[in-house]
Design a protein around this motif. Sequence first.
Motif, short mmCIF file in Angstrom:
data_model
loop_
_atom_site.label_atom_id
_atom_site.label_comp_id
_atom_site.label_asym_id
_atom_site.label_seq_id
_atom_site.Cartn_x
_atom_site.Cartn_y
_atom_site.Cartn_z
N LYS A 299 0.83 -1.21 0.00
CA LYS A 299 0.00 0.00 0.00
C LYS A 299 0.87 1.27 0.00
O LYS A 299 0.59 2.23 -0.72
N HIS A 300 1.92 1.25 0.80
CA HIS A 300 2.82 2.40 0.91
C HIS A 300 3.52 2.68 -0.42
O HIS A 300 3.57 3.82 -0.90
N LEU A 301 4.05 1.62 -1.02
CA LEU A 301 4.75 1.76 -2.30
C LEU A 301 3.79 2.17 -3.41
O LEU A 301 4.11 3.01 -4.25
N ARG A 302 2.59 1.58 -3.40
CA ARG A 302 1.60 1.92 -4.42
C ARG A 302 1.21 3.39 -4.35
O ARG A 302 1.04 4.05 -5.37
N ALA A 303 1.10 3.90 -3.14
CA ALA A 303 0.74 5.32 -2.97
C ALA A 303 1.83 6.23 -3.53
O ALA A 303 1.54 7.25 -4.16
N ARG A 304 3.10 5.85 -3.33
CA ARG A 304 4.20 6.66 -3.86
C ARG A 304 4.24 6.63 -5.38
O ARG A 304 4.51 7.64 -6.03
N ILE A 305 3.95 5.46 -5.97
CA ILE A 305 3.93 5.36 -7.43
C ILE A 305 2.80 6.20 -8.02
O ILE A 305 2.99 6.91 -9.01
N ILE A 306 1.62 6.13 -7.40
CA ILE A 306 0.49 6.93 -7.87
C ILE A 306 0.81 8.41 -7.76
O ILE A 306 0.49 9.21 -8.66
#
Length: 311
Positions: A299-306
């Motif tokens: 979730k943390h990594l996905r938020a940074r990519i978005i």
Amino acid sequence: MSAVNDTKVQFSVFLLTGIPGHEDIHLCIAIPFCIMYVISLVGNSFLLFIIKTDPSLHEPMYIFLSMLALTDLGLSISTMPTILGIFLFNSREISLDACFAQLFFIHLLQGIESSTLLLMAFDRFIAICKPLRYASILTLPRVAKMGLVFMLRGVAVVYPLPFLLKRFQYCHSNVLSHSYCLHQEVMKLACADITVNNIYGLSTALLTMGLDSLLIFLSYVMILKTVLSIASRTESLKALNTCVSHLCAVLLFYVPEIGLSSIHRFGNSSSHLFQFVLGYFYLLVPPLLNPIVYSVKSKHLRARIIRVFIK
């Protein structure tokens, strides 16, 4: 006549193999291979960029993930020239020294990837079983030391392989069954006693990947024991959910690795199609799927990519 029959031809090149009997469709197969390589290179490079540029991701879990991405990049780059050379240009020849260099990097990077998966399992074990001590156990200097130790272990174990192969003459055959070089296959082409190579190769595989996989299994036994002791089912599922992406990476790496090693060491009775699929799955699919799986599940990594794409 007997003198002629006793003469052995010393090969100076090996011939790599694409899909025997289907050379007419090699160009069509090259298209998905090119797409897979592009996705692997872009995906892992982008993952490294996100982790490097975002200070909030400078944590043990994401550092281990960046090590995995670096290893996957190396595997893709090591196999790309020969695989695409065959399917795009029908370039089958590879010199002995180039073959030894390629198998050195392939086996080295596989050993490092196995070690990285073990470190990631240790990270999950500490995070779930000893959460209050996580920050004190997995400090950044300690993480760096563990990564360096396992990298040196990989170099020390794989370094003798090219030299053990270089001392042989190759006169029985010079045709390899894959589009890349592997120690367990090249040694069978030598016209000499390969007992030392066989024992060393099997021993190093058991003491590195075999030991790593056993320790990963024991880590998950302890994780499962801890999770089952949690009273809340919601908390249990939440804890297990943090391990899903790592379990996927472990299965993608070890299942084809064990299958292909078994085929080369204990017989080639399986179909050529199965060997072909397993051989390419073994090196192409983990670098392709690992960044996708982690980007989706974290979730943390996905938020940074978005956030990068929104900007």
